[in-house]
Design a protein around this motif. Structure first.
Motif, PDB file in Angstrom:
ATOM      1  N   MET A   1       0.843  -1.186   0.000  1.00 25.03           N
ATOM      2  CA  MET A   1       0.000   0.000   0.000  1.00 25.03           C
ATOM      3  C   MET A   1       0.882   1.241   0.000  1.00 25.03           C
ATOM      4  N   SER A   2       0.413   2.231  -0.670  1.00 20.91           N
ATOM      5  CA  SER A   2       1.159   3.480  -0.702  1.00 20.91           C
ATOM      6  C   SER A   2       0.879   4.295   0.564  1.00 20.91           C
ATOM      7  N   GLY A   3       1.664   5.281   0.791  1.00 20.15           N
ATOM      8  CA  GLY A   3       1.495   6.139   1.963  1.00 20.15           C
ATOM      9  C   GLY A   3       0.173   6.883   1.945  1.00 20.15           C
ATOM     10  N   GLU A   4      -0.251   7.274   0.740  1.00 17.12           N
ATOM     11  CA  GLU A   4      -1.529   7.986   0.629  1.00 17.12           C
ATOM     12  C   GLU A   4      -2.704   7.082   0.988  1.00 17.12           C
ATOM     13  N   ALA A   5      -2.626   5.820   0.585  1.00 14.02           N
ATOM     14  CA  ALA A   5      -3.696   4.871   0.901  1.00 14.02           C
ATOM     15  C   ALA A   5      -3.756   4.614   2.400  1.00 14.02           C
ATOM     16  N   ILE A   6      -2.614   4.491   3.028  1.00 18.45           N
ATOM     17  CA  ILE A   6      -2.576   4.268   4.472  1.00 18.45           C
ATOM     18  C   ILE A   6      -3.115   5.495   5.213  1.00 18.45           C
ATOM     19  N   ALA A   7      -2.756   6.693   4.758  1.00 22.24           N
ATOM     20  CA  ALA A   7      -3.258   7.915   5.388  1.00 22.24           C
ATOM     21  C   ALA A   7      -4.781   7.989   5.265  1.00 22.24           C
TER      22      ALA A   7
END
Length: 58
Positions: A1-7
């Motif tokens: 998962m990308s950082g944006e998805a986790i955020a």
């Protein structure tokens, strides 16, 4: 998962679980409404509604 998805996941979880927590706290502080409009149940469980339905002009 990308950082944006986790955020986005974290923000979504905070909104959902935070709303649940706020609802539980509000219900615990004031469990029963005392300002029901006329026609709803009053103390003692009796209703103030007429026996026949009310007809409304539309």
């Amino acid at each position: 998962m990308s950082g944006e998805a986790i955020a986005l996941l974290v923000v979504s979880l905070v909104v959902v679980w935070g709303g649940l927590a706020v609802s539980i706290v509000a219900l615990a502080r004031r469990p029963e409404r005392t300002d029901w409009p006329q026609g709803w149940q009053h103390e003692g469980g009796q209703e103030d509604r007429p026996d026949e339905p009310v007809e409304h002009d539309t």
